[in-house]
Structures are given as structure tokens and as C-alpha cells.
Design an enzyme around this catalytic site. Structure first.
Site, PDB file in Angstrom:
ATOM      1  N   ASP A  22       0.856  -1.195   0.000  1.00 37.98           N
ATOM      2  CA  ASP A  22       0.000   0.000   0.000  1.00 37.98           C
ATOM      3  C   ASP A  22       0.882   1.232   0.000  1.00 37.98           C
ATOM      4  O   ASP A  22       2.103   1.125  -0.122  1.00 37.98           O
ATOM      5  CB  ASP A  22      -0.980  -0.034   1.190  1.00 37.98           C
ATOM      6  CG  ASP A  22      -2.311   0.616   0.837  1.00 37.98           C
ATOM      7  OD1 ASP A  22      -2.325   1.855   0.640  1.00 37.98           O
ATOM      8  OD2 ASP A  22      -3.331  -0.099   0.738  1.00 37.98           O
ATOM      9  N   VAL A  73      -6.407  -0.920  -5.930  1.00 34.51           N
ATOM     10  CA  VAL A  73      -6.283   0.457  -5.425  1.00 34.51           C
ATOM     11  C   VAL A  73      -7.562   1.218  -5.768  1.00 34.51           C
ATOM     12  O   VAL A  73      -8.512   0.646  -6.305  1.00 34.51           O
ATOM     13  CB  VAL A  73      -5.028   1.165  -6.012  1.00 34.51           C
ATOM     14  CG1 VAL A  73      -3.766   0.433  -5.585  1.00 34.51           C
ATOM     15  CG2 VAL A  73      -5.091   1.268  -7.531  1.00 34.51           C
ATOM     16  N   HIS A 115     -12.496 -10.164 -10.551  1.00 35.38           N
ATOM     17  CA  HIS A 115     -13.427  -9.296  -9.827  1.00 35.38           C
ATOM     18  C   HIS A 115     -14.018 -10.049  -8.635  1.00 35.38           C
ATOM     19  O   HIS A 115     -14.763 -11.004  -8.801  1.00 35.38           O
ATOM     20  CB  HIS A 115     -14.538  -8.851 -10.803  1.00 35.38           C
ATOM     21  CG  HIS A 115     -15.490  -7.875 -10.228  1.00 35.38           C
ATOM     22  ND1 HIS A 115     -16.788  -7.772 -10.644  1.00 35.38           N
ATOM     23  CD2 HIS A 115     -15.352  -6.941  -9.265  1.00 35.38           C
ATOM     24  CE1 HIS A 115     -17.397  -6.827  -9.952  1.00 35.38           C
ATOM     25  NE2 HIS A 115     -16.549  -6.306  -9.121  1.00 35.38           N
ATOM     26  N   ASN A 165     -22.745  -7.096 -11.958  1.00 31.54           N
ATOM     27  CA  ASN A 165     -23.205  -5.763 -11.563  1.00 31.54           C
ATOM     28  C   ASN A 165     -24.273  -5.202 -12.493  1.00 31.54           C
ATOM     29  O   ASN A 165     -25.091  -4.390 -12.080  1.00 31.54           O
ATOM     30  CB  ASN A 165     -22.024  -4.801 -11.451  1.00 31.54           C
ATOM     31  CG  ASN A 165     -21.272  -5.032 -10.144  1.00 31.54           C
ATOM     32  OD1 ASN A 165     -21.774  -5.732  -9.260  1.00 31.54           O
ATOM     33  ND2 ASN A 165     -20.089  -4.476 -10.016  1.00 31.54           N
TER      34      ASN A 165
HETATM   35  P1  NAD Z   1     -10.370   1.350  -0.705  1.00 30.18           P
HETATM   36  O1  NAD Z   1     -10.354   2.814  -0.807  1.00 30.18           O
HETATM   37  O2  NAD Z   1     -10.928   0.725   0.515  1.00 30.18           O
HETATM   38  O3  NAD Z   1      -8.921   0.750  -0.897  1.00 30.18           O
HETATM   39  C1  NAD Z   1      -7.993   1.238  -1.818  1.00 30.18           C
HETATM   40  C2  NAD Z   1      -6.609   1.031  -1.253  1.00 30.18           C
HETATM   41  O4  NAD Z   1      -5.682   1.405  -2.249  1.00 30.18           O
HETATM   42  C3  NAD Z   1      -6.317   1.893  -0.030  1.00 30.18           C
HETATM   43  O5  NAD Z   1      -5.760   1.114   1.000  1.00 30.18           O
HETATM   44  C4  NAD Z   1      -5.298   2.893  -0.545  1.00 30.18           C
HETATM   45  O6  NAD Z   1      -4.376   3.321   0.446  1.00 30.18           O
HETATM   46  C5  NAD Z   1      -4.615   2.090  -1.619  1.00 30.18           C
HETATM   47  N1  NAD Z   1      -3.937   2.941  -2.600  1.00 30.18           N
HETATM   48  C6  NAD Z   1      -4.413   4.032  -3.213  1.00 30.18           C
HETATM   49  N2  NAD Z   1      -3.452   4.565  -4.021  1.00 30.18           N
HETATM   50  C7  NAD Z   1      -2.380   3.755  -3.912  1.00 30.18           C
HETATM   51  C8  NAD Z   1      -1.089   3.772  -4.478  1.00 30.18           C
HETATM   52  N3  NAD Z   1      -0.736   4.724  -5.327  1.00 30.18           N
HETATM   53  N4  NAD Z   1      -0.252   2.779  -4.151  1.00 30.18           N
HETATM   54  C9  NAD Z   1      -0.593   1.828  -3.303  1.00 30.18           C
HETATM   55  N5  NAD Z   1      -1.807   1.768  -2.711  1.00 30.18           N
HETATM   56  C10 NAD Z   1      -2.678   2.729  -3.017  1.00 30.18           C
HETATM   57  O7  NAD Z   1     -11.167   0.840  -2.009  1.00 30.18           O
HETATM   58  P2  NAD Z   1     -11.926  -0.543  -2.262  1.00 30.18           P
HETATM   59  O8  NAD Z   1     -13.361  -0.370  -1.986  1.00 30.18           O
HETATM   60  O9  NAD Z   1     -11.185  -1.638  -1.605  1.00 30.18           O
HETATM   61  O10 NAD Z   1     -11.774  -0.682  -3.846  1.00 30.18           O
HETATM   62  C11 NAD Z   1     -10.575  -1.100  -4.444  1.00 30.18           C
HETATM   63  C12 NAD Z   1     -10.853  -1.612  -5.838  1.00 30.18           C
HETATM   64  O11 NAD Z   1     -11.746  -2.730  -5.767  1.00 30.18           O
HETATM   65  C13 NAD Z   1     -11.527  -0.609  -6.758  1.00 30.18           C
HETATM   66  O12 NAD Z   1     -11.037  -0.778  -8.045  1.00 30.18           O
HETATM   67  C14 NAD Z   1     -12.994  -0.989  -6.676  1.00 30.18           C
HETATM   68  O13 NAD Z   1     -13.727  -0.621  -7.817  1.00 30.18           O
HETATM   69  C15 NAD Z   1     -12.883  -2.497  -6.595  1.00 30.18           C
HETATM   70  N6  NAD Z   1     -14.038  -3.202  -6.008  1.00 30.18           N
HETATM   71  C16 NAD Z   1     -14.653  -2.698  -4.906  1.00 30.18           C
HETATM   72  C17 NAD Z   1     -15.734  -3.381  -4.368  1.00 30.18           C
HETATM   73  C18 NAD Z   1     -16.422  -2.874  -3.125  1.00 30.18           C
HETATM   74  O14 NAD Z   1     -17.489  -3.404  -2.773  1.00 30.18           O
HETATM   75  N7  NAD Z   1     -15.879  -1.900  -2.445  1.00 30.18           N
HETATM   76  C19 NAD Z   1     -16.158  -4.595  -4.947  1.00 30.18           C
HETATM   77  C20 NAD Z   1     -15.472  -5.100  -6.061  1.00 30.18           C
HETATM   78  C21 NAD Z   1     -14.412  -4.391  -6.574  1.00 30.18           C
END
Ligand code: NAD
Length: 738
Positions: free
Chosen positions: A357, A414, A464, A514
């Protein structure tokens, strides 16, 4: 005499040990040859004066997986073929076919010699029923030993005496729970319920069973003795009166009477307990033959048993690629909500994990998530402090990209921002092994465009996950335009290693799952706007078989996310791409009323502090003039939910997003719980026939709008009532290979 599936060894104590060990199979199953041999073994034991009784055990790691369901499908297929020319003959043959196993078990039970089941490992379905038919049951204390009757989960019910013997052996309430929930129990719980006589270490299993016989175990079951009393009391008694009415109410609350298999369990137990065992068994067989003919059972067996198994075994894996074993996985954004969850399930699959991260502190959050989940599991008796430590030792946290240099697979999770994704992908590519695969967990950005950030586009794929990652069993594997077979095979091998079910789909906005979820939620917006009371929307969705109402689901996924998606769509494609009434609704919820969903305790529901339960936000009814609930057709609301989702699935098939009907169905159930009794979104259409479905859609389209407009392929299929499964079995194979 020698047998194909069994070995029989009779000792000097006069006890025959029958070892069930089917050649060439990893698991014992009950098929025609097993039934025939069991039948003759019973005759042999009963007819040989030198044999006192028999112990039945397994030569394999598990006892048995139960009946071979493809055999049942075969009986049903024969019935369908014969029905047109000889309906009565067909019904008789089906009845005889389905009662065959039950008749053998009854013969075992009444043959005059005692039988004891000695069980190590899993014993499911028909094999648990075999144990119930035996005169004694001994289980090993191996944690893998389990008894269970899961038939209800595939639309059936135990039809080899299970519904009759169980409530004659244990309390009716416990029996109903075991039957209706399809639960399985470990040895300790089985002993506590009175299901088994003894629980012993595995090395004493057969000897203990033997001893029961040598010590004079009765060969007459309690229910064949005069004066037998049902453990929970007769149906027509004070106890019965206290049991059945609430049991029926609970059954209705939990199933909305959607599952013929579950309904038959209620009937079999109630009616059967009023009758002597032999007549009761006939009642069970009649209901079984009846349920087997239901659309629900046919569809559920196909999707939730056969297709699910095939997908889990890698049905969609490119066969020419050698199996890969993933030893180390890097997760970018490993401290985030999804990254942390993916890290946990990966470590749980025994794979080393690097959570990367922005800084060490952020990455460490991911590891803390695993520790928290393990603590919860320990408190529920599902893990141990040792297992927790072992799992955590597999997880490394860092902000340094050099840590991913020996990873076989890197998964990016991310922020959902193409700029951030580009930066981390390019940085990761500099450090990754030449043959490592890169995967993105994006939920909305096309995989094909993200792949452009990676130097080897053929090695880029979408994986996904769904939230919460540790509980959702599905993963969508997305093939971008340039994704190669090696990337696809590696993604499938990884998903198999972490014991999830994969579906392979082609790249499109929203992918497959979705798109259906959005239809479900947007139909609920339509209903709200029409003035359908919110409670009715939620309740009818559950009556339609959905596990979570659409408004509650929207609260979970966050209303501000819907707000973001709607406005992003307007920016990308224009106002025509959205329904402006939906935009007004969501704008009002988020901007005017600050209702973001569960995360701020204010969504379509209010979320008071626990233990109080959520309730629908009272202000919701003031947003639109309310209709009188009594004037609204429940059936029509149910049809709208089913049809709007199924139609989106049909569009995904036409657009080549999903190319395998098994995946279309399994995905819809595992991805968001689409009414399991239908067998999935595509089986729902096939179940009623494409012609009837198109008629339904056209009627709904007239009343409610374009979301119900049948797509071109569907209209063409409806002309001949062609089913999806028939069409795609024979269709252009290039179309099937996603
Ligand atoms: P989140 O904000 O909880 O997590 C993102 C993480 O990425 C954070 O820990 C952040 O610090 C890290 N990050 C950001 N920039 C970074 C960088 N430059 N280098 C390293 N780490 C970095 O988001 P999330 O909800 O976990 O979503 C993450 C991905 O998963 C997205 O693409 C989202 O579309 C996808 N997704 C989310 C869900 C959901 O229900 N939330 C479901 C399926 C897919």
C-alpha cells in the site's frame, strides 16, 4: 462372492465388515451398481447363519457423497420421454425408480441381522440415510467426519427414508431443522442430538462397531417394536400442537413457499408421523417422485450441483495450458477494503501474500483485517490461535515494490481511479517476474483499457471479487480483448486454490453480475417513484426469493456510490443513458437528506445503535405520493424483479458478455442471490419457456417501460420457444469460448 464396489471380510466373531470402496473414484457415490450390490450383500448377511451382523464402512478418506444426482436426472429424463405415450406407465416407473434405494434400506432394517454404520469423514445425503437405516451408528472423532442431509439445497429432499427415520430417532424439531436447512453436523453435535451411538478415535471405529454387534445389538428398530413412541410425542398431542403450527410459520417465513422440496419435507414429516413406518415410507416416495418432476428441482440440480461442480473443477480452463500452482501473490492496495479481504482469502488458501500500500501503516491495516477475521472465527470455534498465527505468518506488508519481484500473480485493488491504477500498474511491471500475471479487481473500468498500462497485455486479466470477500463465493474472471490463455488459466487456478467459484466473462461496462444488480436496484427506484410503499418493495423482493431487499442492498453498496455512478455516466455518455427520475431520487437522498447508506447510519433505512434493528427511514414515504398497498399486485412486483434481472442476463448473452449458460446461472445465484429456486437468471427464463417470458416482458413493457423490452435474440428464440441451454449447446463454438 465378490463385488465391484464393496469388499466383505467376515471375522471369527461372525461379524461381516463391508468396505465400500468404488474403483476409480475419489468418493463413494450411490449409483445403480452400488444399489444392486448392497441389495445382494443384505441377502447374503441375512441368509448366512454363520454371520451375526455387519459393519458398513468406507475404504476411502470420506464415507460417501450420497446419491449420484446425475442418476436422478436420468430417471427424470426417462419419465419425460415416456410421459407422452404412456403417462401412467411413466409415473409408475418414476415412482419405482425413486423408491428403489428406500426399499433396499428398509430391507436392511428388517432383515433380522443387525447392521452398524462405521463412519469416518463426510457422509452426505443418501449415505446418511443408510446410516439411519442401520441399527447402530459409530462415528470417528475426526473433525472431517460429518453427517448431513443437504438435498433441500438442490431442490430435493431425502427420499430414502430420511424424512421418516430422523423424526423417529431424534426430536421432531431438530429433525425438521436438519432436513429444512440441509445442515451437516460433526460427530460431537450428532452425538448430542442422539443421531449416533458412539464417537471414537478413527483407529477404534470398526472394532467399536463390531463390539456393538457381538454384545447383542437388536436387529429390530424401535419403530418396529410394539408400543413405539415418537421422541417428541405424536402429532396430535399437546407437544405436537406446540410444534407444527410454529414450524409451519417459520417454514413460510424462511422460504415463502418457493421450494417444493422444502414444502414436501413439512408434509412428509407431518403426514408420516401419523402413519406406521411402511406406509409413511410410501408417502415419502410419492412426494419425492412429485418433487423430482418440478421445474424447481430440475433447475436447481442442474445449476447448484452439476454446473457448480463443473465450474469448480475448471470447466472453462484452457485445457492446453499446463496447471499452474500459485505460491506467492502481491496485492496492490492491500490495506484497502477489498485488498485486505483478498489478502485474507489468499492466505487462507495457503498462499504467501504481499500486501502493498501507500505506506507501511496503510498496508498493515490489511494484515490487521486478517487477524480480526481469524479472532472472530476462533470465538466461533472455527479456527484456533495456532491456525491464526500460521495464516498471519504468510502475510507480509510493505510499501516497497521490490517485495513483489517473486510473485506469480499481482492483483491490483487500489482506488477506482484510472490515473492511480495506471501509476501502480506501471510501477509493478518494473518489478514483476517476466512470466507473472497481472490482474485488476476493478468494478467499472474496462479491462482492455487498463491492460494498456501493462507491457505484456496478454498477461493482463480481470479478477473481480465481491464484498465481503471472505463470504462471497463467486469471482468474475474478465477477459480483456488481448488477455491470453495463460493469464486466464492462472486466474482460474488461483481461484480454485482459494476455493471460490469462477465465471469467465468478456469485457463490458459493469461486466455481468453488476449489470443485473443495477437492474434490481433501479427497478426498486421505479417502484418508489410510482409510490409503492418501501416496506412492500423490500418484502416482495424477499418473497421473490432474493436474500436482501434492493433498498437494503443499495444501503450496503452505498447510495453515494450510486450517485457517483449516475453522474459519471451522464458525464461519459450523456443524460439519455440514465433515467433522470432516478437521478432526482438519488440526488435528493444524498444531497438534500445526507443519506449515504449504511456507512453513515442513514440510507433507505435508519440504523440505530445495536441491538436495535434497522427500520425503513420514515421520511422515505414523503418523497412520493403513496399508493394503497392493497391495490398493488404482489405477483406483478415479483415478476418485475425477476424479469428485469433475467432480461439483463439475456442481453449479456446476446452481447457475448457471458457465453456459457452454466456460468450465467451459477453467477446470478452466487453473485447476488438471484432467486435460487429458479436455478438462476437464465434457467428462470428457460423454466417458463422463452415464448412465455417474452409475453410477460411485453406486458410489463406496456405498463412500466423500456427496461422490459425484450432483446432481439430473445424475440427470435421465442418464435420457436427455443431454450437458452438448447441454443448454446449447439451454437457456434467460437461464441462459447469467451
Ligand atoms: P479502498 O479505498 O478501501 O482501498 C484502496 C486502497 O488502495 C487503499 O488502502 C489505498 O491506500 C490504496 N492505494 C491508493 N493509491 C495507492 C497507491 N498509489 N499505491 C498503493 N496503494 C494505493 O477501495 P476498495 O473499496 O477496496 O476498492 C478497491 C478496488 O476494488 C476498486 O477498483 C474498486 O472498484 C474495486 N471493487 C470494490 C468493491 C467494493 O465493494 N468496495 C467490490 C469489487 C471491486
Amino acid at each position: 462372492m465378490s463385488y465391484k464396489n464393496f469388499k466383505v471380510e467376515t471375522g471369527s466373531d461372525g461379524v461381516a465388515v463391508v468396505i465400500w470402496d468404488m474403483p476409480g473414484k475419489s468418493m463413494n457415490l450411490i449409483d445403480q451398481s452400488v444399489m444392486a450390490e448392497m441389495d445382494s450383500i443384505i441377502d447374503m448377511v441375512a441368509g448366512d447363519d454363520a454371520i451375526k451382523g455387519a459393519v458398513i464402512t468406507s475404504g476411502k478418506e470420506a464415507f460417501s457423497g450420497g446419491a449420484d444426482l446425475s442418476m436422478l436426472q436420468g430417471s427424470f429424463a426417462d419419465f419425460q420421454k415416456m410421459k407422452a405415450s404412456d403417462p401412467e406407465g411413466a409415473a409408475t416407473r418414476l415412482f419405482e425408480g425413486v423408491s428403489q434405494l428406500q426399499v433396499i434400506y428398509r430391507k436392511l432394517e428388517t432383515c433380522g441381522k443387525p447392521f452398524v454404520a462405521a463412519i469416518n469423514g463426510v457422509a452426505m445425503g443418501g449415505s446418511t440415510e443408510l446410516a439411519l437405516a442401520c441399527h447402530g451408528r459409530v462415528l470417528s472423532d475426526n473433525p472431517k467426519t460429518k453427517l448431513g442431509l443437504p438435498e433441500v439445497k438442490v431442490g430435493l429432499f431425502p427420499g430414502a427414508g430420511g424424512t421418516q427415520r430422523l423424526p423417529r430417532l431424534i426430536h421432531t424439531q431438530e429433525a425438521l431443522q436438519m432436513l429444512l436447512l440441509g445442515k451437516s453436523y460433526d460427530a460431537a453435535k450428532a452425538k448430542k442430538l442422539g443421531l449416533v451411538d458412539e464417537v471414537v478415535p478413527v483407529d477404534q471405529l470398526v472394532d467399536t462397531a463390531r463390539k456393538l454387534i457381538v454384545d447383542g445389538l437388536s436387529a429390530v428398530k424401535p419403530w418396529d417394536e410394539k408400543g413405539f413412541k415418537i421422541p417428541a410425542g405424536p402429532v396430535y398431542s399437546k407437544a405436537g400442537a406446540q410444534l407444527f403450527p410454529p414450524a409451519n410459520a417459520i417454514y413460510r417465513r424462511e422460504t415463502f413457499d418457493n421450494y417444493p422440496g422444502a414444502r414436501a419435507i413439512m408434509k412428509c414429516v407431518y403426514e408420516g408421523l401419523l402413519l406406521p413406518i411402511d406406509t409413511a415410507l410410501k408417502v415419502e416416495s410419492r412426494y419425492f417422485a412429485n418433487v423430482l418432476q418440478s421445474t424447481e428441482a430440475g433447475m436447481m440440480i442442474r445449476t447448484l450441483f452439476l454446473s457448480l461442480q463443473e465450474l469448480n473443477k475448471g470447466a472453462r480452463r484452457p485445457a492446453e495450458i499446463a496447471p499452474t500452482s500459485i505460491k506467492k501473490v502481491g496485492i496492490l492496495g492491500g490495506g484497502g477494503f477489498m485488498g485486505a479481504g483478498i489478502g485474507y482469502v489468499t492466505a487462507k488458501g495457503g498462499i504467501n501474500v504481499v500486501l502493498l500500500d501507500r505506506d507501511d501503516e496503510a498496508a498493515e491495516k490489511g494484515r490487521a483485517h486478517s487477524a480480526e477475521l481469524e479472532d472472530k472465527a476462533i470465538s466461533r470455534g472455527r479456527s484456533t490461535p495456532e491456525k491464526k498465527e500460521e495464516l498471519l505468518s504468510l502475510i507480509e506488508t510493505t510499501a516497497d515494490y521490490s517485495a513483489i519481484s517473486d510473485c506469480d500473480l499481482v492483483i491490483e485493488a487500489v482506488f477506482e481511479d484510472s490515473g492511480v491504477k495506471k501509476t501502480v500498474t506501471e510501477e509493478a511491471a518494473k518489478h514483476m517476474k517476466d512470466d507473472a500475471i497481472f490482474a485488476s479487481n476493478t468494478s467499472t473500468i474496462p479491462i482492455t483499457s487498463l491492460a494498456e498500462n501493462f507491457p505484456r497485455q496478454t498477461d493482463f486479466v480481470g479478477i473481480h471479487f465481491f464484498s465481503p470477500v471472505d463470504r462471497m463465493m463467486l469471482t468474475e474472471i474478465i477477459k480483456g480483448k488481448k488477455t491470453g490463455d495463460q493469464a486466464l488459466a492462472t486466474a482460474l487456478d488461483f481461484v480454485r486454490q482459494i476455493k471460490k467459484t469462477p465465471i469467465v466473462v468478456n469485457d463490458t461496462r459493469g461486466f455481468y453480475i453488476n449489470r443485473m444488480v443495477l437492474r434490481y436496484m433501479s427497478e426498486a427506484y421505479n417502484m418508489l417513484i410510482e409510490g409503492v410503499p418501501a416496506a412492500m418493495i423490500e418484502n416482495v423482493a424477499k418473497m421473490a426469493g432474493m436474500p436482501v431487499g434492493p433498498l437494503a442492498l443499495n444501503d450496503e453498496t452505498a447510495i453515494d456510490l450510486s450517485h457517483k455512478i449516475l453522474h459519471q455516466t451522464i458525464r461519459d455518455i450523456g443524460e439519455k443513458a440514465v433515467d433522470m427520475r432516478h437521478v432526482e431520487l438519488i440526488d435528493a437522498m444524498v444531497e438534500k437528506h445526507g443519506r449515504l447508506g449504511r456507512k453513515n447510519g442513514k440510507g433507505f433505512y435508519d440504523y440505530p445503535a445495536k441491538p436495535a434493528k434497522k427500520y425503513i427511514w420514515p421520511g422515505l414515504k414523503d418523497l412520493y405520493p403513496q399508493l394503497d398497498a392493497d391495490t398493488i399486485s404482489v405477483q406483478e412486483l415479483k415478476d418485475r424483479f425477476h424479469a428485469v434481472i433475467a432480461l439483463e442476463a439475456a442481453r449479456c448473452v446476446e452481447e457475448n458478455v457471458v457465453t456459457d449458460m452454466r456460468e450465467a446461472d451459477v453467477g446470478s445465484i452466487l453473485g447476488f442471490g438471484f432467486a435460487p429456486f429458479t436455478g438462476g437468471a437464465i434457467s428462470y427464463i428457460d423454466g417458463m419457456g422463452t415464448s412465455a417470458f417474452v409475453t410477460l416482458c411485453k406486458n410489463l413493457q406496456k405498463k412500466y417501460g423500456e427496461q422490459f423490452k425484450p432483446n432481439k435474440e430473445l424475440l427470435e428464440m421465442a418464435k420457436t420457444n427455443q431454450s437458452f441451454y438448447a441454443r448454446y449447446e449447439t451454437d457456434d463454438p467460437t461464441k462459447r469460448a469467451a
